[in-house]
Scaffold this motif. Structure first.
Motif, mmCIF file in Angstrom:
data_model
loop_
_atom_site.group_PDB
_atom_site.id
_atom_site.type_symbol
_atom_site.label_atom_id
_atom_site.label_comp_id
_atom_site.label_asym_id
_atom_site.label_seq_id
_atom_site.Cartn_x
_atom_site.Cartn_y
_atom_site.Cartn_z
ATOM 1 N N SER A 142 0.852 -1.188 0.000
ATOM 2 C CA SER A 142 0.000 0.000 0.000
ATOM 3 C C SER A 142 0.887 1.236 0.000
ATOM 4 N N ILE A 143 0.266 2.391 -0.173
ATOM 5 C CA ILE A 143 1.017 3.649 -0.179
ATOM 6 C C ILE A 143 1.618 3.907 1.204
ATOM 7 N N HIS A 144 0.929 3.456 2.248
ATOM 8 C CA HIS A 144 1.434 3.637 3.610
ATOM 9 C C HIS A 144 2.597 2.683 3.878
ATOM 10 N N HIS A 145 2.490 1.467 3.342
ATOM 11 C CA HIS A 145 3.573 0.494 3.466
ATOM 12 C C HIS A 145 4.826 1.014 2.763
ATOM 13 N N ALA A 146 4.622 1.694 1.632
ATOM 14 C CA ALA A 146 5.745 2.265 0.887
ATOM 15 C C ALA A 146 6.496 3.266 1.757
ATOM 16 N N ARG A 147 5.756 4.107 2.470
ATOM 17 C CA ARG A 147 6.383 5.113 3.336
ATOM 18 C C ARG A 147 7.196 4.454 4.441
ATOM 19 N N VAL A 148 6.633 3.398 5.026
ATOM 20 C CA VAL A 148 7.318 2.683 6.104
ATOM 21 C C VAL A 148 8.605 2.045 5.578
ATOM 22 N N LEU A 149 8.529 1.404 4.407
ATOM 23 C CA LEU A 149 9.722 0.772 3.823
ATOM 24 C C LEU A 149 10.829 1.795 3.594
ATOM 25 N N ILE A 150 10.443 2.973 3.110
ATOM 26 C CA ILE A 150 11.439 4.008 2.826
ATOM 27 C C ILE A 150 12.062 4.500 4.132
ATOM 28 N N ARG A 151 11.229 4.801 5.121
ATOM 29 C CA ARG A 151 11.745 5.317 6.397
ATOM 30 C C ARG A 151 12.601 4.284 7.125
ATOM 31 N N GLN A 152 12.301 3.009 6.948
ATOM 32 C CA GLN A 152 13.060 1.955 7.625
ATOM 33 C C GLN A 152 14.259 1.483 6.798
ATOM 34 N N ARG A 153 14.635 2.286 5.804
ATOM 35 C CA ARG A 153 15.870 2.110 5.038
ATOM 36 C C ARG A 153 15.908 0.805 4.235
ATOM 37 N N HIS A 154 14.795 0.448 3.613
ATOM 38 C CA HIS A 154 14.759 -0.746 2.769
ATOM 39 C C HIS A 154 14.834 -0.411 1.288
ATOM 40 N N ILE A 155 14.751 0.857 0.920
ATOM 41 C CA ILE A 155 14.660 1.256 -0.493
ATOM 42 C C ILE A 155 15.919 2.025 -0.906
ATOM 43 N N SER A 156 16.430 1.672 -2.092
ATOM 44 C CA SER A 156 17.567 2.426 -2.640
ATOM 45 C C SER A 156 17.216 2.872 -4.052
ATOM 46 N N VAL A 157 17.803 3.988 -4.451
ATOM 47 C CA VAL A 157 17.613 4.514 -5.804
ATOM 48 C C VAL A 157 18.980 4.548 -6.461
ATOM 49 N N GLY A 158 19.171 3.706 -7.468
ATOM 50 C CA GLY A 158 20.456 3.641 -8.150
ATOM 51 C C GLY A 158 21.581 3.195 -7.229
ATOM 52 N N GLY A 159 21.293 2.258 -6.322
ATOM 53 C CA GLY A 159 22.313 1.747 -5.411
ATOM 54 C C GLY A 159 22.538 2.630 -4.190
ATOM 55 N N GLN A 160 21.947 3.819 -4.171
ATOM 56 C CA GLN A 160 22.107 4.747 -3.044
ATOM 57 C C GLN A 160 20.879 4.664 -2.147
ATOM 58 N N LEU A 161 21.081 4.362 -0.874
ATOM 59 C CA LEU A 161 19.969 4.235 0.062
ATOM 60 C C LEU A 161 19.294 5.590 0.268
ATOM 61 N N VAL A 162 17.975 5.616 0.147
ATOM 62 C CA VAL A 162 17.209 6.854 0.343
ATOM 63 C C VAL A 162 16.132 6.580 1.381
ATOM 64 N N ASN A 163 16.086 7.420 2.430
ATOM 65 C CA ASN A 163 15.056 7.205 3.459
ATOM 66 C C ASN A 163 14.160 8.433 3.611
ATOM 67 N N VAL A 164 13.951 9.154 2.502
ATOM 68 C CA VAL A 164 13.091 10.340 2.500
ATOM 69 C C VAL A 164 11.911 10.076 1.562
ATOM 70 N N PRO A 165 10.691 9.914 2.110
ATOM 71 C CA PRO A 165 9.537 9.597 1.251
ATOM 72 C C PRO A 165 9.235 10.676 0.218
ATOM 73 N N SER A 166 9.594 11.933 0.509
ATOM 74 C CA SER A 166 9.279 13.027 -0.415
ATOM 75 C C SER A 166 10.364 13.246 -1.464
ATOM 76 N N PHE A 167 11.339 12.352 -1.529
ATOM 77 C CA PHE A 167 12.425 12.443 -2.516
ATOM 78 C C PHE A 167 11.834 12.471 -3.921
ATOM 79 N N ASN A 168 12.200 13.491 -4.724
ATOM 80 C CA ASN A 168 11.704 13.585 -6.098
ATOM 81 C C ASN A 168 12.546 12.697 -7.000
ATOM 82 N N VAL A 169 11.893 11.761 -7.671
ATOM 83 C CA VAL A 169 12.600 10.790 -8.499
ATOM 84 C C VAL A 169 12.742 11.323 -9.923
ATOM 85 N N ARG A 170 13.954 11.314 -10.435
ATOM 86 C CA ARG A 170 14.184 11.711 -11.824
ATOM 87 C C ARG A 170 13.734 10.589 -12.745
ATOM 88 N N THR A 171 13.462 10.926 -13.988
ATOM 89 C CA THR A 171 13.021 9.894 -14.941
ATOM 90 C C THR A 171 14.130 8.885 -15.193
#
Length: 190
Positions: free
Chosen positions: A123-152
């Motif tokens: 869910s969208i709420h689960h997505a926020r939790v995953l990001i805050r709990q440091r499970h998501i990376s963008v291009g190999g770089q760990l990102v823990n900010v849900p409001s991070f603007n993703v480039r194309t």
């Protein structure tokens, strides 16, 4: 000699509404908060403030002569940035299209929304939790900010972090506890 290395000029990143109790706006904001899994309305106001600054820049550039070097140079830079963040498509690279941007378009580019839309979260709420709990990376770089603007260009590289228990990382607290309990149960059977 004193240094200014730590000095930072903080300023507000949002602007509160002029009328605090306007029913239509309150209902619309609540709908957006639910749809995009936001923490509070300040996150909407922050997006609206960023959008207002973009539109203001576009408006001032539109008042200049089309051959004006400032309009050519800054206008191209603004449109290039809008395109890089996926706010404007290739066929919409004109200043008039910047004025037609909406808050939803900005909210769609958040990492939280992208993680949910790509199916990494239930869910969208689960997505926020995953990001805050440091499970998501963008291009190999760990990102823990849900409001991070993703480039194309980075959109394809959103993934589970390498050192996350969901990825190939070490097992988490609960998994370790269960493994220990299983091992203890196995020792008792022998």
């Amino acid at each position: 000699m004193p240094t200014n290395a730590m000095h930072r000029n903080y300023r507000k990143t949002y602007k509160t509404p002029r009328r605090p109790f306007e029913k239509e706006r309150l209902d619309a904001e609540l709908k957006l908060v639910g749809e995009y899994g936001l923490r509070c309305k300040r996150e909407i106001w922050r997006c609206q403030y960023a959008l207002a600054k973009l539109r203001k820049a576009a408006r001032t550039l539109l008042t200049l002569d089309p051959k004006d070097p400032k309009r050519i140079f800054e206008g191209a830079a603004l449109l290039r940035r809008m395109n890089r963040y996926g706010l404007l498509a290739e066929d919409e690279l004109e200043l008039d299209f910047v004025l037609q941007l909406t808050t939803q378009k900005l909210l769609e580019r958040r990492l939280q929304t992208k993680v949910f839309k790509q199916g990494l979260a239930k869910s969208i709420h689960h997505a926020r939790v995953l990001i805050r709990q440091r499970h998501i990376s963008v291009g190999g770089q760990l990102v823990n900010v849900p409001s991070f603007n993703v480039r194309t260009s980075s959109e394809k590289h959103i993934d589970i972090s390498a050192d996350s228990p969901y990825g190939q990382g070490a097992p988490g607290r609960v998994a370790k506890k269960r493994a220990a309990a299983k091992a203890a149960a196995g020792d008792d059977d022998e």
